[in-house]
Enzyme design. Structure first.
Site, short mmCIF file in Angstrom:
data_model
loop_
_atom_site.label_atom_id
_atom_site.label_comp_id
_atom_site.label_asym_id
_atom_site.label_seq_id
_atom_site.Cartn_x
_atom_site.Cartn_y
_atom_site.Cartn_z
N TYR A 53 0.86 -1.20 0.00
CA TYR A 53 0.00 0.00 0.00
C TYR A 53 0.88 1.24 0.00
O TYR A 53 1.80 1.33 0.81
CB TYR A 53 -0.91 0.02 1.23
CG TYR A 53 -2.37 0.07 0.82
CD1 TYR A 53 -2.88 1.21 0.21
CD2 TYR A 53 -3.21 -1.02 1.00
CE1 TYR A 53 -4.20 1.25 -0.22
CE2 TYR A 53 -4.53 -0.98 0.58
CZ TYR A 53 -5.02 0.16 -0.03
OH TYR A 53 -6.31 0.21 -0.46
N GLU A 55 -0.34 4.85 -0.54
CA GLU A 55 -1.07 6.11 -0.72
C GLU A 55 -0.12 7.29 -0.57
O GLU A 55 0.73 7.30 0.34
CB GLU A 55 -2.19 6.23 0.31
CG GLU A 55 -3.41 5.45 -0.08
CD GLU A 55 -4.57 5.65 0.89
OE1 GLU A 55 -4.43 6.41 1.86
OE2 GLU A 55 -5.62 5.02 0.67
N ASP A 199 -6.43 13.61 -25.04
CA ASP A 199 -6.51 12.21 -24.59
C ASP A 199 -5.90 11.37 -25.71
O ASP A 199 -6.53 11.14 -26.74
CB ASP A 199 -7.98 11.84 -24.36
CG ASP A 199 -8.16 10.38 -23.95
OD1 ASP A 199 -7.18 9.61 -24.04
OD2 ASP A 199 -9.29 10.01 -23.54
N THR A 225 -3.95 6.02 -21.85
CA THR A 225 -3.88 4.67 -21.31
C THR A 225 -2.49 4.14 -21.65
O THR A 225 -1.81 4.67 -22.53
CB THR A 225 -4.94 3.74 -21.94
OG1 THR A 225 -4.79 3.78 -23.36
CG2 THR A 225 -6.34 4.16 -21.57
N LYS A 228 -2.63 0.29 -24.96
CA LYS A 228 -3.04 0.16 -26.37
C LYS A 228 -1.78 0.14 -27.24
O LYS A 228 -1.00 -0.80 -27.12
CB LYS A 228 -4.03 1.27 -26.71
CG LYS A 228 -5.24 1.21 -25.79
CD LYS A 228 -6.27 2.25 -26.11
CE LYS A 228 -7.31 2.09 -25.07
NZ LYS A 228 -8.35 2.81 -24.82
N ARG A 234 -2.57 -2.69 -18.36
CA ARG A 234 -3.77 -1.86 -18.32
C ARG A 234 -3.56 -0.78 -17.26
O ARG A 234 -3.24 -1.09 -16.11
CB ARG A 234 -4.99 -2.71 -17.93
CG ARG A 234 -5.21 -3.89 -18.82
CD ARG A 234 -6.62 -4.39 -18.69
NE ARG A 234 -7.49 -3.54 -19.43
CZ ARG A 234 -7.64 -3.60 -20.77
NH1 ARG A 234 -6.99 -4.48 -21.46
NH2 ARG A 234 -8.45 -2.78 -21.38
C1 LIG Z 1 -9.64 7.87 -26.00
C2 LIG Z 1 -9.90 6.98 -24.84
N1 LIG Z 1 -9.91 7.51 -23.60
C3 LIG Z 1 -10.15 6.76 -22.51
C4 LIG Z 1 -10.38 5.42 -22.62
C5 LIG Z 1 -10.74 4.65 -21.38
O1 LIG Z 1 -9.78 3.79 -20.99
P1 LIG Z 1 -10.14 2.62 -19.93
O2 LIG Z 1 -10.89 1.61 -20.73
O3 LIG Z 1 -8.79 2.18 -19.50
O4 LIG Z 1 -10.95 3.25 -18.84
C6 LIG Z 1 -10.36 4.80 -23.88
C7 LIG Z 1 -10.60 3.35 -23.98
O5 LIG Z 1 -11.00 2.80 -24.93
C8 LIG Z 1 -10.13 5.61 -25.02
O6 LIG Z 1 -10.14 5.10 -26.25
#
Ligand SMILES: Cc1ncc(COP(=O)(O)O)c(C=O)c1O
Length: 413
Positions: A53, A55, A199, A225, A228, A234
């Site tokens: 842990y 935090e 994002d 993320t 991918k 993950r």
């Molecule tokens: C552009 C984008 N943002 C956020 C996410 C969310 O990711 P997670 O599935 O890890 O919550 C995804 C997932 O497909 C995504 O394509």
């Protein structure tokens, strides 16, 4: 060794994992958001770091015994900074959606206005969809793609931005195959004094591999993320300008989460180390080249591709020409051992559960070592399976060919 002890301890789960391993080995993975991690990433994930842990942040933890864990987190941060030229990185976000929730929490108050790409035009649920926390907590307004070109029209983004005056503009997508004009978004945001949030969940690996322009030096805040194109565990990270470091860290912990998953942080560090190697640039180049080859082979067979092609790892295929829905296509392809995800096409006349398209991506097949020539074969499998979807004999024949192609490109397990 570890597998043997799982078989002894819990043969049911061990058997499920063995069957999934076989499925992944013998099937073609075209889901644009998936990839195969290295053994090194998986060893870090399965390590005893999961017992801890932590935090708080390095040197400022709420639990004892974190000196070694601090080393893991600092290393992940350093590698991510180098990979993306970031001023500040938070590596604790548990996944993409919680990372985006933390970004909104860091920069906005509930009810604030935000501008994002429509889900059915390629955006993500967490960019303001009404069923998602983002659409419920914040006042999202949306831009779409041009109906003629299928591409984001920056003049339209500017028009909506000037009219709506959002506090933040989100650029990023789950199903859009063209390069994003980061400078264009920044210029529009500057005109109205809005924060810029990118994002890059889908394209982070292509950015890390230097094949696609990097928004991190341009935007206020960027989330991604790690699982991918980046080919890690993950999870997610958030990058921002140093001046926003405190508010971003506070939004992740204690704002959104409790303890970070230290085994995942270690696996992120391993993946960032892999992405820093020169081979990763060649890998990223090949992902894009494969996506272009797959798109072209499908175009040659008469399929429509939204926006006419791709600049990245994914393509959205318009199935209208065959008069079948994305759900039926997904099922027919699953029957031959090809995984894809159904997808809306812009202004889709069909409902989201059975939309007009499928989204295909090449990160996973590229990890296996497949190249342009295999993309032609895959396009042919897809075409034959969709046209022969009601003929068990045809589907069985293709399934055997899919398996044999996979066996030429074994997964490194
Ligand atoms: C552009 C984008 N943002 C956020 C996410 C969310 O990711 P997670 O599935 O890890 O919550 C995804 C997932 O497909 C995504 O394509």
């Amino acid at each position: 060794m570890q597998e043997m002890s799982l078989i002894k301890q819990d043969p049911i789960i061990a058997d499920i994992i063995a069957r999934e391993t076989e499925r992944q080995s013998n099937e073609i993975e075209l889901i644009a958001s998936e990839n195969y991690t290295s053994l090194a990433v998986r060893i870090a994930l399965g390590s005893i770091l999961t017992n801890k842990y932590s935090e708080g942040y390095p040197a400022k933890r709420y639990y004892g015994g974190n000196t070694i864990i601090d080393e893991v987190e600092l290393l992940a941060i350093e590698r991510a900074k180098e990979l993306f030229s970031a001023e500040h990185v938070n590596v604790q976000a548990l996944s993409g959606s919680p990372a985006n929730a933390a970004v909104y929490m860091a920069f906005l108050e509930p009810g604030d206005k935000v501008l994002g790409l429509r889900l059915d035009h390629g955006g993500h649920l967490s960019h303001g969809h009404s069923v998602n926390f983002s659409g419920r907590l914040y006042n999202f307004v949306q831009y779409g793609v041009d109906p003629e070109t299928g591409m984001i029209d920056m003049a339209e983004v500017r028009r909506v931005a000037l009219e709506e005056k959002p506090k933040m503009i989100v650029a990023g997508f789950s199903a859009y195959s063209r390069e994003i004009d980061w400078d264009g978004f920044k210029a529009i945001a500057d005109e109205i004094g809005a924060f810029t949030f990118a994002d890059i969940a889908h394209i982070a690996g292509l950015i890390a591999g230097k094949q696609i322009a990097n928004p991190v030096p341009i935007f206020d805040v960027v989330s991604t993320t790690t699982h991918k194109t980046l080919r890690g565990p993950r999870g997610a990270i958030i990058m921002c300008k140093e001046k926003y470091a405190k508010q971003v860290n506070r939004a992740v912990f204690p704002g959104m989460q409790g303890g970070p998953h230290d085994n995942v942080t270690a696996a992120k560090a391993v993946a960032f180390g892999e992405a820093l190697k020169p081979e990763f640039q060649e890998y990223s180049r090949q992902i894009i080249s494969n996506a272009k080859a797959l798109a072209q082979s499908l175009i040659n067979k008469g399929y429509g591709i939204v926006s006419g092609g791709t600049d990245n790892h994914l393509l959205v295929v318009d199935l209208s020409v065959l008069n079948i829905g994305g759900k039926e296509a997904e099922q027919a392809l699953e029957a031959v051992g090809i995984s894809v995800s159904r997808s809306t096409i812009p202004n889709d006349p069909k409902p989201p559960l059975n939309p007009s398209g499928v989204r295909l991506g090449t990160p996973a097949v590229t990890t296996r070592g497949m190249k342009e020539i295999e993309m032609e074969k895959i396009a042919s499998f897809i075409d034959r399976a969709l046209k022969g979807k009601d003929d068990v004999r045809v589907l069985t024949e293709i399934k055997a060919e899919v398996k044999s192609l996979c066996q030429e490109f074994p997964l490194s397990l």
